[in-house]
Scaffold this motif. Sequence first.
Motif, PDB file in Angstrom:
ATOM      1  N   GLU A  88       4.429 -11.703 -13.799  1.00  0.00           N
ATOM      2  CA  GLU A  88       5.329 -10.940 -14.593  1.00  0.00           C
ATOM      3  C   GLU A  88       4.962  -9.582 -14.568  1.00  0.00           C
ATOM      4  O   GLU A  88       5.986  -8.639 -14.588  1.00  0.00           O
ATOM      5  N   LEU A  89       3.929  -8.796 -14.382  1.00  0.00           N
ATOM      6  CA  LEU A  89       3.344  -7.663 -14.157  1.00  0.00           C
ATOM      7  C   LEU A  89       4.231  -7.210 -12.849  1.00  0.00           C
ATOM      8  O   LEU A  89       4.554  -6.052 -12.828  1.00  0.00           O
ATOM      9  N   ARG A  90       4.019  -7.788 -11.598  1.00  0.00           N
ATOM     10  CA  ARG A  90       4.688  -7.361 -10.405  1.00  0.00           C
ATOM     11  C   ARG A  90       6.298  -7.260 -10.554  1.00  0.00           C
ATOM     12  O   ARG A  90       6.599  -6.363  -9.988  1.00  0.00           O
ATOM     13  N   ASN A  91       6.739  -8.124 -11.317  1.00  0.00           N
ATOM     14  CA  ASN A  91       8.283  -7.916 -11.602  1.00  0.00           C
ATOM     15  C   ASN A  91       8.871  -6.658 -12.625  1.00  0.00           C
ATOM     16  O   ASN A  91       9.745  -6.198 -12.192  1.00  0.00           O
ATOM     17  N   GLU A  92       7.802  -6.510 -13.722  1.00  0.00           N
ATOM     18  CA  GLU A  92       8.002  -5.379 -14.513  1.00  0.00           C
ATOM     19  C   GLU A  92       7.805  -4.087 -14.019  1.00  0.00           C
ATOM     20  O   GLU A  92       8.394  -3.169 -14.391  1.00  0.00           O
ATOM     21  N   TYR A  93       6.611  -4.024 -13.160  1.00  0.00           N
ATOM     22  CA  TYR A  93       6.471  -3.092 -12.360  1.00  0.00           C
ATOM     23  C   TYR A  93       6.539  -2.813 -10.934  1.00  0.00           C
ATOM     24  O   TYR A  93       5.751  -3.318 -10.265  1.00  0.00           O
ATOM     25  N   PRO A  94       7.627  -2.333 -10.394  1.00  0.00           N
ATOM     26  CA  PRO A  94       7.708  -2.620  -8.967  1.00  0.00           C
ATOM     27  C   PRO A  94       7.071  -1.689  -8.160  1.00  0.00           C
ATOM     28  O   PRO A  94       6.690  -2.001  -6.834  1.00  0.00           O
ATOM     29  N   ASP A  95       6.499  -0.689  -8.713  1.00  0.00           N
ATOM     30  CA  ASP A  95       5.833   0.232  -8.116  1.00  0.00           C
ATOM     31  C   ASP A  95       4.242  -0.221  -8.188  1.00  0.00           C
ATOM     32  O   ASP A  95       3.289   0.635  -8.939  1.00  0.00           O
ATOM     33  N   SER A  96       3.831  -1.375  -7.880  1.00  0.00           N
ATOM     34  CA  SER A  96       2.630  -1.991  -7.995  1.00  0.00           C
ATOM     35  C   SER A  96       2.129  -2.621  -6.566  1.00  0.00           C
ATOM     36  O   SER A  96       2.923  -2.872  -5.684  1.00  0.00           O
ATOM     37  N   MET A  97       1.047  -3.011  -6.328  1.00  0.00           N
ATOM     38  CA  MET A  97       0.538  -3.617  -5.174  1.00  0.00           C
ATOM     39  C   MET A  97      -0.506  -4.709  -5.622  1.00  0.00           C
ATOM     40  O   MET A  97      -1.247  -4.524  -6.582  1.00  0.00           O
ATOM     41  N   GLU A  98      -0.670  -5.788  -4.617  1.00  0.00           N
ATOM     42  CA  GLU A  98      -1.864  -6.598  -4.937  1.00  0.00           C
ATOM     43  C   GLU A  98      -2.605  -6.217  -3.659  1.00  0.00           C
ATOM     44  O   GLU A  98      -2.446  -6.166  -2.660  1.00  0.00           O
ATOM     45  N   VAL A  99      -3.946  -6.171  -3.927  1.00  0.00           N
ATOM     46  CA  VAL A  99      -4.994  -5.495  -3.057  1.00  0.00           C
ATOM     47  C   VAL A  99      -5.227  -6.663  -2.092  1.00  0.00           C
ATOM     48  O   VAL A  99      -5.716  -8.057  -2.740  1.00  0.00           O
ATOM     49  N   GLN A 100      -5.146  -6.382  -0.979  1.00  0.00           N
ATOM     50  CA  GLN A 100      -5.457  -7.332   0.067  1.00  0.00           C
ATOM     51  C   GLN A 100      -6.881  -6.792   0.946  1.00  0.00           C
ATOM     52  O   GLN A 100      -7.218  -7.664   1.803  1.00  0.00           O
ATOM     53  N   SER A 101      -6.873  -5.617   1.095  1.00  0.00           N
ATOM     54  CA  SER A 101      -8.390  -5.277   1.638  1.00  0.00           C
ATOM     55  C   SER A 101      -8.864  -3.913   0.831  1.00  0.00           C
ATOM     56  O   SER A 101      -8.181  -3.024   0.366  1.00  0.00           O
ATOM     57  N   VAL A 102     -10.006  -4.028   0.601  1.00  0.00           N
ATOM     58  CA  VAL A 102     -10.931  -3.067  -0.171  1.00  0.00           C
ATOM     59  C   VAL A 102     -12.121  -2.642   0.673  1.00  0.00           C
ATOM     60  O   VAL A 102     -12.811  -3.374   1.425  1.00  0.00           O
ATOM     61  N   THR A 103     -12.105  -1.187   0.876  1.00  0.00           N
ATOM     62  CA  THR A 103     -13.074  -0.724   1.968  1.00  0.00           C
ATOM     63  C   THR A 103     -13.885   0.324   0.776  1.00  0.00           C
ATOM     64  O   THR A 103     -13.355   1.449   0.331  1.00  0.00           O
ATOM     65  N   TYR A 104     -15.335   0.061   0.810  1.00  0.00           N
ATOM     66  CA  TYR A 104     -16.190   1.236  -0.006  1.00  0.00           C
ATOM     67  C   TYR A 104     -16.991   2.039   1.017  1.00  0.00           C
ATOM     68  O   TYR A 104     -17.634   1.427   1.852  1.00  0.00           O
ATOM     69  N   ASN A 105     -16.582   3.352   1.233  1.00  0.00           N
ATOM     70  CA  ASN A 105     -17.162   4.355   1.995  1.00  0.00           C
ATOM     71  C   ASN A 105     -18.031   5.138   1.006  1.00  0.00           C
ATOM     72  O   ASN A 105     -17.693   6.126   0.504  1.00  0.00           O
ATOM     73  N   THR A 106     -19.220   4.621   0.942  1.00  0.00           N
ATOM     74  CA  THR A 106     -20.461   5.277  -0.174  1.00  0.00           C
ATOM     75  C   THR A 106     -21.388   6.142   0.504  1.00  0.00           C
ATOM     76  O   THR A 106     -22.173   6.568  -0.224  1.00  0.00           O
ATOM     77  N   HIS A 107     -21.682   5.696   1.800  1.00  0.00           N
ATOM     78  CA  HIS A 107     -22.616   6.193   2.479  1.00  0.00           C
ATOM     79  C   HIS A 107     -22.524   7.480   3.316  1.00  0.00           C
ATOM     80  O   HIS A 107     -23.309   7.869   4.214  1.00  0.00           O
ATOM     81  N   SER A 108     -21.543   8.042   3.145  1.00  0.00           N
ATOM     82  CA  SER A 108     -21.191   9.469   4.010  1.00  0.00           C
ATOM     83  C   SER A 108     -21.302  10.589   2.883  1.00  0.00           C
ATOM     84  O   SER A 108     -22.124  10.368   2.018  1.00  0.00           O
ATOM     85  N   ASN A 109     -21.265  11.672   3.379  1.00  0.00           N
ATOM     86  CA  ASN A 109     -21.448  13.024   2.497  1.00  0.00           C
ATOM     87  C   ASN A 109     -20.670  12.948   1.317  1.00  0.00           C
ATOM     88  O   ASN A 109     -19.800  12.070   1.119  1.00  0.00           O
ATOM     89  N   SER A 110     -21.312  13.772   0.316  1.00  0.00           N
ATOM     90  CA  SER A 110     -20.392  13.718  -0.982  1.00  0.00           C
ATOM     91  C   SER A 110     -19.110  13.813  -1.055  1.00  0.00           C
ATOM     92  O   SER A 110     -18.352  13.286  -1.772  1.00  0.00           O
ATOM     93  N   TYR A 111     -18.195  14.708  -0.289  1.00  0.00           N
ATOM     94  CA  TYR A 111     -17.010  14.944  -0.205  1.00  0.00           C
ATOM     95  C   TYR A 111     -16.085  14.024   0.411  1.00  0.00           C
ATOM     96  O   TYR A 111     -15.021  13.619   0.119  1.00  0.00           O
ATOM     97  N   SER A 112     -16.858  13.029   1.474  1.00  0.00           N
ATOM     98  CA  SER A 112     -15.967  11.910   1.812  1.00  0.00           C
ATOM     99  C   SER A 112     -16.238  10.655   1.311  1.00  0.00           C
ATOM    100  O   SER A 112     -15.409   9.667   1.680  1.00  0.00           O
ATOM    101  N   ARG A 113     -16.939  10.445   0.265  1.00  0.00           N
ATOM    102  CA  ARG A 113     -17.185   9.105  -0.389  1.00  0.00           C
ATOM    103  C   ARG A 113     -15.767   8.749  -1.100  1.00  0.00           C
ATOM    104  O   ARG A 113     -15.139   9.598  -1.722  1.00  0.00           O
ATOM    105  N   HIS A 114     -15.417   7.691  -0.698  1.00  0.00           N
ATOM    106  CA  HIS A 114     -14.082   7.094  -1.246  1.00  0.00           C
ATOM    107  C   HIS A 114     -14.003   5.556  -1.253  1.00  0.00           C
ATOM    108  O   HIS A 114     -14.888   4.741  -0.656  1.00  0.00           O
ATOM    109  N   ILE A 115     -12.964   5.086  -1.974  1.00  0.00           N
ATOM    110  CA  ILE A 115     -12.705   3.584  -1.998  1.00  0.00           C
ATOM    111  C   ILE A 115     -11.062   3.607  -1.404  1.00  0.00           C
ATOM    112  O   ILE A 115     -10.400   4.261  -1.947  1.00  0.00           O
ATOM    113  N   ARG A 116     -10.975   2.743  -0.608  1.00  0.00           N
ATOM    114  CA  ARG A 116      -9.480   2.623   0.109  1.00  0.00           C
ATOM    115  C   ARG A 116      -9.179   1.348  -0.016  1.00  0.00           C
ATOM    116  O   ARG A 116      -9.727   0.168   0.421  1.00  0.00           O
ATOM    117  N   CYS A 117      -7.935   1.039  -0.683  1.00  0.00           N
ATOM    118  CA  CYS A 117      -7.633  -0.192  -1.089  1.00  0.00           C
ATOM    119  C   CYS A 117      -5.949  -0.214  -0.174  1.00  0.00           C
ATOM    120  O   CYS A 117      -5.541   0.609  -0.364  1.00  0.00           O
TER     121      CYS A 117
END
Length: 120
Positions: A88-117
């Motif tokens: 029902e959440l997906r129907n109620e909020y059309p600007d939503s997504m189901e996560v299919q891949s997650v990448t954690y970039n935590t080992h680079s310099n402090s400015y480039s650390r991020h999570i990409r979904c």
Amino acid sequence: MLDCTELVTHVHKVYDANTRQNKIVTALIENVSWFREERCVQSDKQISTADIVKVRIPLIKRDDVPQIAKGDILIHGKAEIEGLTLGELRNEYPDSMEVQSVTYNTHSNSYSRHIRCSGI
């Protein structure tokens, strides 16, 4: 991080040992970037469309790193989920997504650390 001004609601399931069921929990994640890309695939007799969404969560000033997993739902903006199921959440909020891949970039310099979904 440039263009990281969006607010995202992270919706995921947590097992409740008292009731022996999964309950839906939300968390707000601020200062992220939300990119929606429209895709269209033409087959023999039909056209299929699906938007691909990519979310980048910078980890520059974050002490608590969000734990995002495949199958979680990210909703663009703040969402009220009281009494709604994940479907029902997906129907109620059309600007939503189901996560299919997650990448954690935590080992680079402090400015480039991020999570990409990314997901649909």
